[in-house]
Design an enzyme around this catalytic site. Structure first.
Site, PDB file in Angstrom:
ATOM      1  N   ASP A   4       0.701  -1.443   0.320  1.00  0.00           N
ATOM      2  CA  ASP A   4       0.234   0.288   0.234  1.00  0.00           C
ATOM      3  C   ASP A   4       0.904   1.195  -0.041  1.00  0.00           C
ATOM      4  O   ASP A   4       2.065   1.209   0.451  1.00  0.00           O
ATOM      5  CB  ASP A   4      -0.711   0.164   1.201  1.00  0.00           C
ATOM      6  CG  ASP A   4      -1.371   0.955   1.279  1.00  0.00           C
ATOM      7  OD1 ASP A   4      -2.039   1.886   0.027  1.00  0.00           O
ATOM      8  OD2 ASP A   4      -2.034   1.206   2.529  1.00  0.00           O
ATOM      9  N   LYS A   5       0.341   3.148  -0.372  1.00  0.00           N
ATOM     10  CA  LYS A   5       1.216   3.131  -1.018  1.00  0.00           C
ATOM     11  C   LYS A   5       0.629   4.201   1.071  1.00  0.00           C
ATOM     12  O   LYS A   5       1.776   4.700   1.593  1.00  0.00           O
ATOM     13  CB  LYS A   5       1.041   4.229  -1.646  1.00  0.00           C
ATOM     14  CG  LYS A   5       2.001   5.300  -1.109  1.00  0.00           C
ATOM     15  CD  LYS A   5       1.309   6.878  -2.756  1.00  0.00           C
ATOM     16  CE  LYS A   5      -0.181   7.641  -2.530  1.00  0.00           C
ATOM     17  NZ  LYS A   5       0.002   8.182  -1.194  1.00  0.00           N
TER      18      LYS A   5
ATOM     19  N   ARG B  87       7.094  17.616  -4.855  1.00  0.00           N
ATOM     20  CA  ARG B  87       5.538  17.679  -5.713  1.00  0.00           C
ATOM     21  C   ARG B  87       5.821  19.414  -5.766  1.00  0.00           C
ATOM     22  O   ARG B  87       5.669  20.548  -4.730  1.00  0.00           O
ATOM     23  CB  ARG B  87       4.287  17.205  -4.976  1.00  0.00           C
ATOM     24  CG  ARG B  87       4.193  16.160  -4.710  1.00  0.00           C
ATOM     25  CD  ARG B  87       3.026  15.737  -3.724  1.00  0.00           C
ATOM     26  NE  ARG B  87       1.894  15.611  -4.014  1.00  0.00           N
ATOM     27  CZ  ARG B  87       1.057  15.150  -3.753  1.00  0.00           C
ATOM     28  NH1 ARG B  87       1.161  14.622  -3.259  1.00  0.00           N
ATOM     29  NH2 ARG B  87       0.187  15.292  -4.355  1.00  0.00           N
TER      30      ARG B  87
ATOM     31  N   ASP C  35      -1.248  -1.333   5.900  1.00  0.00           N
ATOM     32  CA  ASP C  35      -1.441  -0.215   7.200  1.00  0.00           C
ATOM     33  C   ASP C  35      -3.449  -0.250   7.748  1.00  0.00           C
ATOM     34  O   ASP C  35      -3.704   0.488   8.212  1.00  0.00           O
ATOM     35  CB  ASP C  35      -1.106   0.441   7.881  1.00  0.00           C
ATOM     36  CG  ASP C  35      -1.419   1.795   6.925  1.00  0.00           C
ATOM     37  OD1 ASP C  35      -1.249   3.190   7.500  1.00  0.00           O
ATOM     38  OD2 ASP C  35      -1.632   1.749   5.877  1.00  0.00           O
TER      39      ASP C  35
ATOM     40  N   ASP D 179      -6.399  -3.061   3.439  1.00  0.00           N
ATOM     41  CA  ASP D 179      -5.037  -4.101   3.104  1.00  0.00           C
ATOM     42  C   ASP D 179      -5.559  -4.958   2.771  1.00  0.00           C
ATOM     43  O   ASP D 179      -4.890  -6.275   3.163  1.00  0.00           O
ATOM     44  CB  ASP D 179      -4.207  -3.085   3.376  1.00  0.00           C
ATOM     45  CG  ASP D 179      -3.808  -1.609   2.894  1.00  0.00           C
ATOM     46  OD1 ASP D 179      -4.065  -1.437   1.296  1.00  0.00           O
ATOM     47  OD2 ASP D 179      -3.365  -0.976   3.906  1.00  0.00           O
TER      48      ASP D 179
ATOM     49  N   THR E  39      -2.490   0.462  -4.447  1.00  0.00           N
ATOM     50  CA  THR E  39      -2.796   2.453  -3.857  1.00  0.00           C
ATOM     51  C   THR E  39      -4.388   3.181  -4.025  1.00  0.00           C
ATOM     52  O   THR E  39      -4.592   2.776  -5.629  1.00  0.00           O
ATOM     53  CB  THR E  39      -1.770   3.470  -3.716  1.00  0.00           C
ATOM     54  OG1 THR E  39      -2.232   4.778  -3.203  1.00  0.00           O
ATOM     55  CG2 THR E  39      -1.903   3.757  -5.386  1.00  0.00           C
ATOM     56  N   GLY E  40      -4.689   3.075  -2.835  1.00  0.00           N
ATOM     57  CA  GLY E  40      -6.228   3.687  -3.605  1.00  0.00           C
ATOM     58  C   GLY E  40      -6.244   5.493  -3.873  1.00  0.00           C
ATOM     59  O   GLY E  40      -7.267   5.697  -3.756  1.00  0.00           O
TER      60      GLY E  40
ATOM     61  N   LYS F 207      -2.882  29.515  -9.014  1.00  0.00           N
ATOM     62  CA  LYS F 207      -2.151  28.507  -8.700  1.00  0.00           C
ATOM     63  C   LYS F 207      -2.116  27.173  -9.473  1.00  0.00           C
ATOM     64  O   LYS F 207      -3.013  27.025  -9.769  1.00  0.00           O
ATOM     65  CB  LYS F 207      -1.918  28.156  -7.004  1.00  0.00           C
ATOM     66  CG  LYS F 207      -3.142  27.210  -6.989  1.00  0.00           C
ATOM     67  CD  LYS F 207      -2.952  27.184  -5.575  1.00  0.00           C
ATOM     68  CE  LYS F 207      -4.527  26.745  -4.768  1.00  0.00           C
ATOM     69  NZ  LYS F 207      -4.690  26.203  -3.193  1.00  0.00           N
TER      70      LYS F 207
ATOM     71  N   LYS G 245      -6.878  -5.090  -5.063  1.00  0.00           N
ATOM     72  CA  LYS G 245      -5.669  -5.508  -4.602  1.00  0.00           C
ATOM     73  C   LYS G 245      -5.431  -6.901  -4.454  1.00  0.00           C
ATOM     74  O   LYS G 245      -4.503  -7.494  -4.621  1.00  0.00           O
ATOM     75  CB  LYS G 245      -5.613  -4.819  -3.004  1.00  0.00           C
ATOM     76  CG  LYS G 245      -5.546  -2.703  -3.445  1.00  0.00           C
ATOM     77  CD  LYS G 245      -4.971  -2.567  -1.447  1.00  0.00           C
ATOM     78  CE  LYS G 245      -5.304  -0.972  -2.391  1.00  0.00           C
ATOM     79  NZ  LYS G 245      -4.841  -1.009  -0.945  1.00  0.00           N
TER      80      LYS G 245
END
Length: 1208
Positions: free
Chosen positions: A396-397, A598, A815, A819, A678-679, A564, A795
């Site tokens: 997972d991220k 980023r 976590d 997951d 990842t979601g 921005k 997943k």
């Protein structure tokens, strides 16, 4: 009816549509919907014994020993007592059952903890506190702030204006930024009036239970009107209510039918690849055992027909039984005697070894996270050696690779870069926890947890640099963040994305504090002065525009547009006069992006009042039209967002956990492939991929699957395959016929390194049966794979796909509750004890606090466990095959009578006492190299992936070695004692002396072989080896003594044999000769292999011997600054904005208390932003993350640079 946990009723018909009525339990119960109780355990008191025994007897050896026990109770066959088998068998079954019961008891406790949580339920026109498990479909329940959502609910009303609620969905999709849900107006009017809610009788018709988290369709019928229901009106189980006083909801799905539980995979009985291999080998051993017994039975039949007839005079056959019946009995007698080829002690020892290696993980201080007081935990003891064979890691991220914290790291303002720290020579320094931090004491409203290190920026603010002030003013005004101030000076920000939260927090600390907003104004405090800006328009963000703008009028009446967004978009709209500044800013942004930050470009434009009035009129006309509203609105936005003036750029770090890039780099060197599932959004996941070294600029190409149809996805896969292997056919090759269980897709080598990024909707097509092999082949040829916007079930499907077609061991790490299905599907599941609850940990096999501990779990503990287990199995089979084959050779010299070659007590104690501790010592303490060398040479892990230490080939080599050793151990003593006399002329060639000599030679030979297998000698190992030999002689002399014979003559017949035989020199010469002959081929082969074709282990162990010490500490990696053309854009990761809600006033919270415009008396405030590391951090969860900020006195030397003199 349910009996023993098995349903004997006809299976419930598949539900096509859910229908329920509020406050009508009798009506809803008629549909037999599931209750809200959950069950993740496997057993109950009635099913435990039969189910557990069934699982244990799936292990072939256990079934074999049960069969052997039956044979041993037949007196005509057995020459050994029945309790020699039943005691160890019961011991193994009991120990394993106790371990399984403990694991399942923990699951029961977890289930009970959740099921017994309390929630207010509207029953009989009163709110009653009920257990979660007693909640029914159709009930109306009340939730309060920070409570978990009990079941899948239809939101009815809330405490917030316009019936809004704020929820955190981290347990579902891993995202911790708050999301908004809004109730229907018709239900929102019910408020918290219990009488009105009790009278509510709306009927809901909706989709049946499913696992789609992002979609819901249904209708509510109330008072003759039908209202449409979608996902924005649903609260899912697993969410947490945040910053909302209370809300009421109608239960739609409960317990196992909720979307959370629909996405949880089933608990499966996990077995290691070595266990599966052992089942195959044990079958082969049984076949070989039967083959030996048949040969010996035929030999007995021939002997009875020929030589046996001469013995019938004094050994008459019973009841006239012939040679055939004698051979039949001999067959079963030898089945019992030769059963030591698979001793029950093998499985007892395996469980002890696994338990010991599990304790090593629990006790490892280097995997202990002191900040959270969280040690590593081996939650299962049966999978340790599998950790040494991992080929694919699915991670997972959010919360696993990252900390869920966005930090304002650096910025570029008017061509000047801020955020780095330099020493007195002008050299850039690495920022550590010891680096001096900026003092924000001049701003009482500053967030005390905000950390920044470049003093030059705050000095520029104090010196009233106009560009710097405009920069932070833009950050304080151009956003959709909501501010809440429950007490004077205590600000709490609710941001749509954590990026916005980090930017607004940064502006706050540098003196531009966002305080509040209304539909037509924004209030900020600029350097201690309260200012109110009139909000004229919000030009909201979307995925096409990739930018956001606001138009405001300042207190002086001046109009200005602040914008921005992604730099590529902003640059196209800049005024020509910004070309030079754009070049400098681009250089800074390239540097920021090269560090994985980023980036976001900022610009502004002064507007003419007359022009804006005309534009505003057209804007109003378009916003009220029905014809192509969105397209015409975009044209208006394009018109006004031109000729912008560039201000600079921000650089935000999606804070990685400590050591993540180094861990992924180490795993890659160990040939372990890491896939991120990842979601989160694609762009965010890509940014993290670059930050953690999963994706690299040096890669030949990074493919992106983003097709919106099966044909598009198939074409993208073909294009990727043709790029990686242009000269080959794109057809998938497999080892074995398609659709068969044994089908395996081989690994394919490609020139260069590639990455693959897959969108969620594209993944759904790629996982279809017609396309899954193409997708898997493409993904496996890539060095790294990132799948975005993935549901929990997807997943698990990705993991299952790899398990199905690749001969590889998989590990899943996460976590959150999203997951759990992936963790259960993989061979090994690892849970991170993080911010997103304990669901992942409770479903995992191993758990720890940080992703970086994974490299130690695999490269050290996993590799050692696998190496020890393989050495143990090779040696155990060797010593028992050698022990057993001597019986086979002896049968040809004892008339195939099933007489044992050894003393019966030696047979009993051989595996139990004489050879048990030495092999356990090796299996618990042995290591080829220490942990430091394991990290320095991750390639040591590769042999485990290839099953090089123990396989069918290694097993048959072991069997051949045992056959040779048994020949030596039988025929050398036989020849040495044949026609031999003692020094006094007495004969020594009796059966008992021969048995003693043979078993002594055997024990010395297997002990020396153990010494050759051992790589790491400890005091414990040495004690076990020497102690076992001492124990052998002590027991032998005791049992062969006169006293034991006089006490029990039938049990101890070998009276005097030890002292009469072991005092002869030729006996010891025979022991020495057999030992040398047994180990000579082993030493010779090892020498030749090391010299001619050394393995990676041989090479590293040679380096260790050369170093003769532990390796020096790893050199500190230089901080590499690289430029990059890749943009790590904040705007790309931003979701569709809430600009319409902001300007309409529907998004506002209740009025805040009155505020003073002064800063002096406000005091330091606290927010839900959680800075950590070296800059501001925004944690949407509201949990404190950072350390205290040290008070730093700013000196004249620190005005523009933070200075550190190394000499000091």
């Amino acid at each position: 009816m349910s009996f023993f946990g098995v349903e004997f009723v006809r299976k419930k018909e598949r539900e096509l549509e859910r229908r329920l009525c509020a406050n009508d339990r009798e009506f809803n119960l008629s549909f037999k919907y599931a209750t809200n109780a959950i069950k993740t355990s496997k057993y109950n008191p009635f099913t435990f014994l039969p189910m557990n025994l069934f699982e244990q007897f799936q292990r072939i050896a256990n079934a074999y020993f049960l069969f052997l026990l039956v044979l041993q109770v037949i007196p005509q066959i057995s020459s050994l007592s029945w309790f020699t088998t039943v005691v160890p068998l019961v011991l193994v079954l009991t120990v394993t059952a106790a371990k399984d019961a403990t694991d399942d008891l923990n699951r029961h406790r977890s289930d009970n903890q959740v099921n017994n949580r309390k929630v207010d339920v509207l029953i009989d026109r009163k709110l009653r506190s009920e257990k979660w498990m007693d909640v029914q479909v159709g009930d109306i329940i009340k939730l309060e702030n920070n409570q978990f959502v009990t079941a899948d609910l239809l939101l009815l009303s809330s405490s917030e204006p316009l019936n809004l609620v704020y929820i955190e969905t981290a347990e579902l999709d891993g995202e911790t930024n708050l999301k908004v849900r809004q109730a229907l107006t018709v239900t929102g009017d019910l408020g918290e009036d219990v009488e009105k809610l009790a009278d509510f009788n709306g009927e809901v018709r909706c989709e049946p239970p499913n696992n789609r988290l992002d979609r819901f369709t249904g209708t509510l019928t109330h008072a003759g009107q039908k209202y449409s229901l979608d996902n924005e009106k649903i609260l899912l189980r697993g969410c947490t209510l945040r910053n909302t006083g209370w809300c009421f909801g109608l239960v739609l799905f409960g317990g196992p039918e909720t979307k959370l539980m629909q996405n949880c995979g089933k608990s499966t009985f996990k077995r290691t690849s070595i266990d599966r291999l052992m089942n195959v080998l044990v079958l082969c051993i049984f076949g070989f055992l039967a083959f030996m017994c048949v040969i010996l039975a035929i030999g007995n039949c021939l002997w009875e027909l020929n030589a046996g007839s001469r013995f019938t005079v004094f050994l008459p056959r019973q009841d006239g039984n012939g040679a055939g019946f004698s051979a039949f009995l001999t067959f079963w007698s030898y089945v019992i005697i030769l059963n030591t080829v698979v001793p029950i002690s093998l499985y007892v020892s395996v469980e002890i070894i696994r338990l010991g290696n599990s304790f090593y993980i629990d006790w490892d201080r280097k995997m202990y996270h002191s900040r959270n007081d969280t040690p590593a935990e081996a939650r299962t003891t049966t999978l340790n050696e599998e950790l040494g064979q991992i080929k694919y890691v699915f991670s997972d991220k959010t919360g696993t690779l990252t900390q869920n914290i966005m930090t304002f790291n650096k910025c570029s303002i008017n061509g000047k870069s801020y955020g780095d720290v330099f020493d007195y020579t002008g050299q850039r320094l690495d920022i550590t926890e010891c680096t001096d931090t900026v003092d924000f004491s001049f701003n009482p409203l500053a967030d005390p947890r905000f950390v920044f290190h470049d003093h030059a920026l705050v000095e520029a603010v104090k010196l009233e640099n106009p560009e710097v002030h405009t920069f932070f003013r833009l950050l304080a005004l151009c956003h959709t963040v909501m501010a809440e101030e429950k007490k004077e000076g205590e600000l709490s920000y609710q941001a749509q994305s954590p990026d916005e939260g980090a930017l607004v927090t940064a502006a706050r600390n540098f003196g531009f504090v966002f305080r509040s907003r209304s539909p037509d104004s924004v209030s900020i405090v600029e350097m201690g002065e309260q200012r109110r800006y009139e909000l004229l328009a919000i030009l909201d963000f979307n995925n096409v525009r990739k930018r956001m703008s606001v138009i405001v009028r300042n207190p002086e009446g001046k109009l200005r547009l602040y914008c921005k967004g992604a730099d590529t978009i902003i640059y196209e709209r800049l005024h020509q006069s910004c070309s030079k500044l754009m070049d400098v800013t681009t250089e800074h942004m390239n540097e920021f992006a090269g560090e994985g930050l980023r980036t976001l470009a900022l610009a502004y434009k002064d507007l003419d009042q007359e022009y804006f009035s005309r534009w505003k009129q057209r804007h109003h006309e378009v916003s009220t039209s029905l014809d192509d509203r969105e397209g015409r609105m975009d044209e208006l936005y394009e018109e006004i967002e031109t000729d912008l003036q560039l201000l600079g750029a921000t650089a935000i770090e999606d804070k990685l956990q400590d050591g993540v890039p180094q861990t992924i780099e180490q795993l890659a060197k160990a040939d372990i492939k890491v896939w991120v599932l990842t979601g989160d959004k694609q762009e965010t996941a890509e940014n993290i991929g670059y930050s953690c070294n999963l994706l690299r600029e040096e890669m030949s190409e990074v493919f992106v699957l983003s097709g919106n149809s099966p044909e598009d996805v198939r074409q993208e896969l073909r294009n990727a395959l043709s790029s990686m292997k242009p000269a080959e056919d794109s057809a998938v090759r497999t080892d074995g016929p398609l659709g068969k269980r044994g089908q395996v897709m081989p690994d394919e080598a490609v020139n260069g390194e590639y990455g693959l990024v897959v969108n969620g909707h594209s993944l759904a097509y790629a996982l279809e049966r017609s396309m899954e092999l193409d997708f898997l082949r493409t993904a496996c040829m890539c060095k790294a794979v990132i799948c975005c916007r993935v549901t929990p079930l997807q997943k698990a499907q990705v993991v299952e796909l790899v398990k199905k077609y690749k001969r590889a061991v998989t590990l899943a790490i996460g976590d959150g509750a999203n997951d759990v299905s992936m963790i259960k599907a993989a061979h090994i599941g690892v849970g991170i004890s993080g911010q997103e609850g304990m669901q992942a940990v409770l479903s995992s096999d191993y758990s720890f606090a940080q992703f970086r501990f994974l490299q130690r779990l695999l490269l050290v503990h996993g590799r050692w466990s696998y190496l020890r287990m393989c050495k143990f199995l090779r040696y155990f089979f060797y010593k028992n095959f050698t022990f057993t084959f001597v019986h086979f050779w002896y049968a040809f010299f004892c008339g195939f009578s099933a007489q044992t070659v050894y003393d019966e007590w030696f047979i009993t104690l051989y595996n139990l006492v004489y050879t048990a501790l030495p092999v356990l010592g090796m299996s618990l303490f042995d290591q080829d190299v220490n942990d430091g060398w394991s990290f320095q040479h991750p390639q040591l892990y590769v042999p485990g992936q290839l099953n090089m230490y123990f396989s069918k080939k290694a097993f048959f080599q072991c069997a051949l070695h045992s056959c040779y050793s048994s020949l030596v151990l039988f025929f050398i003593p036989y020849a040495a004692m044949h026609d031999t006399v003692r020094a006094d002329g007495k004969d020594v060639a009796d059966y008992q002396s021969f048995a003693l000599l043979t078993q002594t030679c055997l024990l010395f030979a297997v002990t020396i072989q153990l010494g050759l297998e051992m790589s790491y000698w400890t005091a414990v190992n040495t004690l076990f080896v020497l102690g076992s030999l001492v124990m052998y002689f002590a027991v032998t002399f005791t049992m062969y003594s006169n006293g034991m014979f006089l006490a029990l003559p039938s049990a101890f017949p070998f009276v005097g044999t030890a002292r009469n035989s072991l005092n002869q020199p030729n006996i010891w010469l025979t022991v020495l000769l057999t030992s040398i002959l047994c180990v000579l081929p082993v030493v010779t082969c090892r020498f030749l292999f090391i010299q001619l074709c050394p393995t990676i282990n041989d090479k590293v162990m040679f380096k260790v011997r050369q170093a003769k010490a532990t390796p020096p500490p790893l050199p500190r990696r230089a901080r590499i600054r690289r430029t990059s053309s890749r943009r790590s854009g904040y705007a790309f990761s931003h979701a569709q904005g809430y600009g319409d809600l902001v300007t309409s006033g529907r998004f506002l919270r209740r009025p805040a208390p009155s505020r003073s415009s002064g800063l002096a008396h406000a005091g330091r405030s606290t927010t839900s932003f959680s800075p950590m590391g070296r800059s501001a951090g925004y944690s949407p969860t509201g949990r404190p993350q950072g350390a205290k900020v040290q008070d730093v006195e700013v000196t004249s030397l620190q005005m523009y640079r933070s200075i550190r003199d190394p000499a000091l």
